[in-house]
Design an enzyme around this catalytic site. Structure first.
Site, PDB file in Angstrom:
ATOM      1  N   ASN A  95      -2.154   4.648   6.227  1.00  0.00           N
ATOM      2  CA  ASN A  95      -1.000   3.911   5.686  1.00  0.00           C
ATOM      3  C   ASN A  95       0.072   5.129   5.398  1.00  0.00           C
ATOM      4  O   ASN A  95      -0.212   5.548   4.389  1.00  0.00           O
ATOM      5  CB  ASN A  95      -1.273   3.186   4.588  1.00  0.00           C
ATOM      6  CG  ASN A  95       0.011   2.219   4.139  1.00  0.00           C
ATOM      7  OD1 ASN A  95       1.188   2.452   4.811  1.00  0.00           O
ATOM      8  ND2 ASN A  95      -0.275   1.553   3.135  1.00  0.00           N
ATOM      9  N   TRP A  96       0.996   5.395   6.247  1.00  0.00           N
ATOM     10  CA  TRP A  96       1.823   6.169   5.781  1.00  0.00           C
ATOM     11  C   TRP A  96       3.020   5.970   4.988  1.00  0.00           C
ATOM     12  O   TRP A  96       3.698   6.941   4.695  1.00  0.00           O
ATOM     13  CB  TRP A  96       2.429   6.910   7.201  1.00  0.00           C
ATOM     14  CG  TRP A  96       1.502   7.878   7.936  1.00  0.00           C
ATOM     15  CD1 TRP A  96       0.187   8.248   7.607  1.00  0.00           C
ATOM     16  CD2 TRP A  96       1.604   8.483   9.200  1.00  0.00           C
ATOM     17  NE1 TRP A  96      -0.260   9.273   8.099  1.00  0.00           N
ATOM     18  CE2 TRP A  96       0.526   9.391   9.308  1.00  0.00           C
ATOM     19  CE3 TRP A  96       2.650   8.631  10.165  1.00  0.00           C
ATOM     20  CZ2 TRP A  96       0.373  10.217  10.549  1.00  0.00           C
ATOM     21  CZ3 TRP A  96       2.609   9.239  11.468  1.00  0.00           C
ATOM     22  CH2 TRP A  96       1.282  10.044  11.466  1.00  0.00           C
ATOM     23  N   LYS A  97       3.231   4.785   4.578  1.00  0.00           N
ATOM     24  CA  LYS A  97       4.208   4.198   3.768  1.00  0.00           C
ATOM     25  C   LYS A  97       5.614   4.668   4.271  1.00  0.00           C
ATOM     26  O   LYS A  97       5.911   4.982   5.230  1.00  0.00           O
ATOM     27  CB  LYS A  97       3.824   4.606   2.310  1.00  0.00           C
ATOM     28  CG  LYS A  97       2.372   4.254   1.995  1.00  0.00           C
ATOM     29  CD  LYS A  97       1.915   4.059   0.630  1.00  0.00           C
ATOM     30  CE  LYS A  97       0.552   3.520   0.318  1.00  0.00           C
ATOM     31  NZ  LYS A  97       0.119   3.406  -0.885  1.00  0.00           N
ATOM     32  N   HIS A 118       0.071  -6.277   2.010  1.00  0.00           N
ATOM     33  CA  HIS A 118      -0.331  -4.883   1.468  1.00  0.00           C
ATOM     34  C   HIS A 118       0.152  -5.114  -0.079  1.00  0.00           C
ATOM     35  O   HIS A 118       1.276  -5.715  -0.275  1.00  0.00           O
ATOM     36  CB  HIS A 118       0.323  -3.649   1.933  1.00  0.00           C
ATOM     37  CG  HIS A 118       0.073  -2.204   1.114  1.00  0.00           C
ATOM     38  ND1 HIS A 118       0.455  -1.726  -0.163  1.00  0.00           N
ATOM     39  CD2 HIS A 118      -1.035  -1.542   1.475  1.00  0.00           C
ATOM     40  CE1 HIS A 118      -0.066  -0.775  -0.302  1.00  0.00           C
ATOM     41  NE2 HIS A 118      -0.909  -0.664   0.333  1.00  0.00           N
ATOM     42  N   GLU A 173       1.910  -3.558  -1.867  1.00  0.00           N
ATOM     43  CA  GLU A 173       3.209  -3.181  -2.317  1.00  0.00           C
ATOM     44  C   GLU A 173       4.314  -4.050  -1.817  1.00  0.00           C
ATOM     45  O   GLU A 173       5.363  -4.570  -2.358  1.00  0.00           O
ATOM     46  CB  GLU A 173       3.433  -1.724  -1.818  1.00  0.00           C
ATOM     47  CG  GLU A 173       2.828  -0.520  -2.763  1.00  0.00           C
ATOM     48  CD  GLU A 173       2.400   0.630  -1.941  1.00  0.00           C
ATOM     49  OE1 GLU A 173       2.910   0.828  -0.844  1.00  0.00           O
ATOM     50  OE2 GLU A 173       1.545   1.456  -2.767  1.00  0.00           O
ATOM     51  N   GLU A 212      -8.434  -3.768  -1.321  1.00  0.00           N
ATOM     52  CA  GLU A 212      -7.732  -2.903  -1.958  1.00  0.00           C
ATOM     53  C   GLU A 212      -7.319  -3.183  -3.393  1.00  0.00           C
ATOM     54  O   GLU A 212      -6.309  -4.012  -3.625  1.00  0.00           O
ATOM     55  CB  GLU A 212      -6.133  -2.527  -1.406  1.00  0.00           C
ATOM     56  CG  GLU A 212      -6.375  -1.903   0.057  1.00  0.00           C
ATOM     57  CD  GLU A 212      -5.186  -1.145   0.455  1.00  0.00           C
ATOM     58  OE1 GLU A 212      -5.587   0.048   0.698  1.00  0.00           O
ATOM     59  OE2 GLU A 212      -4.165  -1.298   0.576  1.00  0.00           O
ATOM     60  N   GLY A 225      -3.005   4.724  -5.151  1.00  0.00           N
ATOM     61  CA  GLY A 225      -1.893   5.744  -5.403  1.00  0.00           C
ATOM     62  C   GLY A 225      -1.849   6.018  -7.063  1.00  0.00           C
ATOM     63  O   GLY A 225      -1.116   6.683  -7.513  1.00  0.00           O
ATOM     64  N   SER A 230      -7.047   5.246  -3.366  1.00  0.00           N
ATOM     65  CA  SER A 230      -7.197   6.630  -3.812  1.00  0.00           C
ATOM     66  C   SER A 230      -8.611   7.119  -2.988  1.00  0.00           C
ATOM     67  O   SER A 230      -9.341   7.769  -3.586  1.00  0.00           O
ATOM     68  CB  SER A 230      -7.706   6.675  -5.360  1.00  0.00           C
ATOM     69  OG  SER A 230      -6.216   6.353  -5.827  1.00  0.00           O
ATOM     70  N   GLY A 290      -4.090   5.897   2.049  1.00  0.00           N
ATOM     71  CA  GLY A 290      -2.422   5.962   1.801  1.00  0.00           C
ATOM     72  C   GLY A 290      -2.357   7.649   1.731  1.00  0.00           C
ATOM     73  O   GLY A 290      -2.296   8.367   2.606  1.00  0.00           O
ATOM     74  N   GLY A 291      -2.186   8.205   0.426  1.00  0.00           N
ATOM     75  CA  GLY A 291      -1.779   9.707   0.208  1.00  0.00           C
ATOM     76  C   GLY A 291      -2.698  10.421   0.873  1.00  0.00           C
ATOM     77  O   GLY A 291      -2.167  11.503   1.458  1.00  0.00           O
TER      78      GLY A 291
HETATM   79  P1  PGA Z   1      -3.782   5.357  -1.600  1.00  0.00           P
HETATM   80  O1  PGA Z   1      -2.980   4.156  -0.975  1.00  0.00           O
HETATM   81  O2  PGA Z   1      -5.032   5.858  -0.636  1.00  0.00           O
HETATM   82  O3  PGA Z   1      -2.555   6.557  -1.763  1.00  0.00           O
HETATM   83  O4  PGA Z   1      -4.459   5.004  -2.973  1.00  0.00           O
HETATM   84  C1  PGA Z   1      -3.826   3.024  -0.405  1.00  0.00           C
HETATM   85  C2  PGA Z   1      -2.892   2.164   0.148  1.00  0.00           C
HETATM   86  O5  PGA Z   1      -1.883   1.737  -0.429  1.00  0.00           O
HETATM   87  O6  PGA Z   1      -3.200   1.660   1.362  1.00  0.00           O
END
Ligand code: PGA
Length: 239
Positions: free
Chosen positions: A8-10, A92, A94, A160, A166, A202, A223-224
């Protein structure tokens, strides 16, 4: 079941950066894993071109449930299909917390995705407050119930926990095992079988191997740690 590693590159990675990413990243077929990239909409075409002739897929991080119309700023699943996309990330945390995506929206989008032959990757998870109030299972049950109404047996779920996204605060193997078992049981009760369950929050090279061994964990939503080819590669190698 093949392991799934979803990136997930956001709101990161431009089209130029996406091309550079795939120049560095090894896209060889993996016998026992599938990779899915979720770029921002503007970078989707660059990702689509880079993934041509590879067995790996991509999708968008959010799409509207209507294919087209007067919906300023939205992304169309029909256009995603035209670009060769296979998945849509839906619900998601977010999108839920920052952009007001409701459980009803999640279900509408998931049904639309399936109608068009796309696979919904649906995110569920509890907040820290809900966990502390011991409401985790209730939250998961409700989110799952509303998201999967009238769905066909072709979707992916990502668990999640919101407090682990994050934050660097990863859920323990026990917490993940407990949540995934609960989700697997709920799905079975609803007559869904063989659905892949991903963990997200994470994930990094240091914790990937341990989490991947947990029962009912069939891969990750990352994500990150998915933004750098080398780090994503290490997570995949932890299989
Ligand atoms: P993260 O994000 O790995 O940076 O915690 C995961 C996600 O939001 O899907």
């Amino acid at each position: 079941m093949k392991k799934i590693f979803a990136a997930n590159w956001k709101l990161h990675i431009s089209p130029r950066e996406a091309r550079e990413f795939f120049e560095e990243f090894q896209l060889l077929p993996l016998a026992d894993a599938e990779l899915i990239f979720f770029p921002s909409a503007i970078s989707a075409e660059a990702v689509s071109e880079s993934l041509k002739k590879t067995p790996h897929s991509f999708g968008l991080q959010h799409c509207h449930w209507e294919e087209s119309g007067a919906f300023t700023g939205e992304n169309s699943m029909k256009v995603l299909k035209e670009l060769g996309g296979k998945y849509v990330l839906i619900g998601h945390s977010e999108r839920r917390s920052l952009f007001g995506e409701s459980d009803i929206d999640v279900n509408r989008k998931a049904r639309k995705a399936q109608n068009l032959g796309l696979t919904p990757l649906i995110c569920i998870g509890e907040s820290l407050e809900e966990r502390e109030q011991k409401k985790t299972f209730r939250v998961l049950e409700t989110q799952l119930e509303l998201a999967t109404r009238e769905l066909e047996n072709s979707f992916v779920i990502a668990y999640e926990p919101v407090w682990a996204i994050g934050t660097g605060q990863v859920a323990s193997a026990e917490q993940v095992a407990e949540a995934h078992q609960f989700i697997a049981e709920q799905l079975e009760k609803k007559g869904f079988s063989g659905r892949p369950l991903l963990y997200g929050g994470s994930v990094k090279p240091e914790n990937a191997a341990q989490l991947l061994k947990v029962a009912n964990v069939h891969g990750f939503l990352i994500g990150g740690a998915s933004l750098k080819p080398e780090i994503l590669g290490k997570i995949i190698q932890s299989m």
